[in-house]
Design a protein around this motif. Structure first.
Motif, PDB file in Angstrom:
ATOM      1  N   SER A  78       0.839  -1.205   0.000  1.00  9.94           N
ATOM      2  CA  SER A  78       0.000   0.000   0.000  1.00  9.94           C
ATOM      3  C   SER A  78       0.870   1.250   0.000  1.00  9.94           C
ATOM      4  CB  SER A  78      -0.904   0.009   1.241  1.00  9.94           C
ATOM      5  OG  SER A  78      -1.746  -1.108   1.231  1.00  9.94           O
ATOM      6  N   GLY A 119      -4.281  -1.433  -2.569  1.00  6.92           N
ATOM      7  CA  GLY A 119      -3.886  -1.253  -1.176  1.00  6.92           C
ATOM      8  C   GLY A 119      -4.967  -0.649  -0.316  1.00  6.92           C
ATOM      9  N   TYR A 175      -6.689  -4.152  -7.411  1.00  2.00           N
ATOM     10  CA  TYR A 175      -6.459  -3.823  -5.993  1.00  2.00           C
ATOM     11  C   TYR A 175      -5.098  -3.173  -5.855  1.00  2.00           C
ATOM     12  CZ  TYR A 175      -5.950  -4.086  -0.961  1.00  2.00           C
ATOM     13  OH  TYR A 175      -5.762  -3.742   0.363  1.00  2.00           O
TER      14      TYR A 175
HETATM   15  C1  LIG Z   1      -1.415  -5.450  -6.480  1.00  5.27           C
HETATM   16  C2  LIG Z   1      -1.373  -5.041  -5.038  1.00  5.27           C
HETATM   17  N1  LIG Z   1      -0.977  -3.810  -4.721  1.00  5.27           N
HETATM   18  C3  LIG Z   1      -0.904  -3.402  -3.434  1.00  5.27           C
HETATM   19  C4  LIG Z   1      -1.238  -4.244  -2.409  1.00  5.27           C
HETATM   20  C5  LIG Z   1      -1.162  -3.779  -0.978  1.00  5.27           C
HETATM   21  O1  LIG Z   1      -0.101  -4.427  -0.338  1.00  5.27           O
HETATM   22  P1  LIG Z   1      -0.020  -4.486   1.264  1.00  5.27           P
HETATM   23  O2  LIG Z   1      -1.088  -5.397   1.726  1.00  5.27           O
HETATM   24  O3  LIG Z   1       1.371  -4.998   1.517  1.00  5.27           O
HETATM   25  O4  LIG Z   1      -0.192  -3.092   1.763  1.00  5.27           O
HETATM   26  C6  LIG Z   1      -1.652  -5.548  -2.694  1.00  5.27           C
HETATM   27  C7  LIG Z   1      -2.018  -6.486  -1.614  1.00  5.27           C
HETATM   28  O5  LIG Z   1      -2.557  -7.542  -1.822  1.00  5.27           O
HETATM   29  C8  LIG Z   1      -1.728  -5.959  -4.050  1.00  5.27           C
HETATM   30  O6  LIG Z   1      -2.169  -7.181  -4.377  1.00  5.27           O
END
Ligand SMILES: Cc1ncc(COP(=O)(O)O)c(C=O)c1O
Length: 452
Positions: free
Chosen positions: A118, A153, A151
């Motif tokens: 995120s 974050g 998705y």
């Molecule tokens: C493509 C993508 N971006 C960002 C994130 C966010 O990552 P985090 O959960 O480490 O904040 C995710 C989490 O699944 C993701 O799949």
């Protein structure tokens, strides 16, 4: 105070832990799986029961559990330098940044470290807005275009980029200036579901949107090379190239979110390698350390970096993270990348992933609408009839319980579109062998045939 803990972990958990994406009302009767140890592709619960982890945690334990090499690298780093911020410098961050630059296509050279996916996305969005304003001083380029079902974050900016209405609704209003277009979902596509291949009309929608909004207001397009947790939608052939052309035509930055697809998941070291394109900015997390420690990274090309080198003090990138690029996390990432590259795990992901997908496609069950994926990122879309009616939530939850009881942990897309949380997700460690892949196939066939 020295407190004696008399309760079991389960009692403590139920009393005090607030779980992610979980309705706590149901937890007392159905407590979460308490995992105590793990090795390779398997995790073990408090009773010593073994589960094949078909999700590698949350799409992240790419090299598998129990890799001593990473543990030792982290312990040595902690003993030498437990912490120092990246407002200054330390060796592990410098070495990791150089390692990433060496693995990525030429020009993607500048790495900003964070703690999570995120934050990596949040950083990329801020970078894109500031860069665009500084590179186009007479304009106001702040808009971000993303895809529905993508998705990015849980933080407010990354959530605004996320194209999943049910995840967003409770927190609105989100930051302004985020727009969403249709994802490349050939199975249900309004443009080309009836045709044999994707027409890329969904990519062309992005160009139409840029023209409607005015290119002088658009900073960036953000996309996962394969939408992951939203239901597994790999970019079709030519899609990323089309995005690159459109972005170039209008002076818009292209951000690839490789938080899931990075580090071998899709059968290539990076998801972008399925195309020939170079994005302006890439985001990483998850597989960068195989989740042994938290780390995120936002990598920019030299052109983006140059935009922050102006005379005015305010032209610098105004962004700081206390823990981002923690020395121990960087040491974990370096050891993890050593393993990934030495064992060429993306090749195993490609080979075992292709076999797994073929076997899953061979299962005869009317509930399977489509099996799609890339490498070891696979989605099984479940329907209740030949009109593609999505399998309802209650039935999906029941299936997940059946999988867990059968000793195989699988996921599903949660909250990705109202009424469409009907995709089973597979994203096992990249060390999965054919025998373990066979266990997954047999379990999917058994559970679906018994319960659908
Ligand atoms: C493509 C993508 N971006 C960002 C994130 C966010 O990552 P985090 O959960 O480490 O904040 C995710 C989490 O699944 C993701 O799949």
């Amino acid at each position: 105070m020295n407190r004696t803990i008399t309760s079991t972990n389960r009692e403590l958990d139920l009393k005090h832990v607030w779980h992610a994406n979980t309705q706590h009302r149901s937890l007392a009767s159905r407590p979460p799986l308490e995992v105590v140890s793990a090795e390779g592709c398997y995790v073990f619960d408090t009773e010593g029961r073994r589960y094949l982890d078909g999700m590698a945690g949350l799409f992240c334990v790419n090299v598998g559990y129990g890799r001593r090499e990473i543990v030792d690298a982290v312990a040595a780093q902690m003993a030498e330098l437990a912490y120092y911020p990246l407002t200054q410098s330390h060796g592990p961050a410098a070495q990791l940044a150089a390692r990433l630059a060496g693995l990525l296509p030429e020009g993607l050279n500048r790495v900003f470290f964070t703690n999570s996916g995120s934050e990596a996305v949040e950083t990329a969005l801020k970078m894109a807005r500031q860069c665009s304003r500084q590179n186009h001083p007479g304009e106001n380029r702040y808009k971000i275009i993303a895809r529905r079902r993508g998705y990015h974050g849980f933080t407010m900016g990354a959530l605004a980029a996320t194209g999943q209405t049910t995840r967003r609704a409770a927190f609105e209003p989100l930051p302004q200036g985020f727009f969403h277009v249709a994802p490349p979902d050939h199975y249900r596509c309004a443009f080309c579901a009836e045709k044999s291949a994707c027409s890329l009309a969904c990519a062309d929608e992005i160009e139409r949107l840029i023209r409607m909004e005015g290119p002088e207001t658009v900073a960036a397009v953000i996309a996962e090379p394969a939408i992951g947790s939203g239901g597994v939608f790999p970019a079709p052939e030519g899609y990323l190239e089309r995005l690159r052309e459109i972005c170039d035509r209008y002076g818009v930055l292209l951000i690839l979110d490789e938080v899931i697809t990075g580090f071998g998941r899709t059968g290539k070291l990076f998801g972008l390698e399925h195309s020939g394109i170079r994005p302006d900015i890439i985001t990483f997390a998850k597989g960068i350390t195989s989740a042994y420690l938290p780390l995120g990274a936002t990598v920019a090309n030299e052109r983006v970096f140059e935009a922050f080198q102006g005379e005015a003090e305010g032209s610098k990138f105004v962004n700081v993270s206390t823990f981002g690029g923690h020395p121990s996390s960087c040491a974990a990432a370096l050891a993890n990348i050593d393993i990934l590259t030495r064992e060429r795990l993306w090749e195993n992901a490609a080979a075992v992933g292709a076999w797994l997908m073929e076997q899953l496609r061979g299962i005869h069950c009317n509930a399977i609408g489509e099996v799609r994926g890339l490498g070891l990122l696979i989605g099984i879309e479940l329907v209740t009839d030949d009109r593609k009616t999505p399998m309802p939530d209650a039935q999906m939850l029941r299936l997940l319980r059946e999988f867990r009881d059968a000793g195989v942990l699988v996921g599903r897309n949660v909250e990705s579109a109202p009424g469409f949380c009907n995709v089973l997700l597979l994203s096992p460690p990249l060390i999965l062998d054919h025998e373990q892949a066979g266990i997954i196939v047999a379990t999917v066939a058994d559970v679906l045939n018994r319960c659908c």
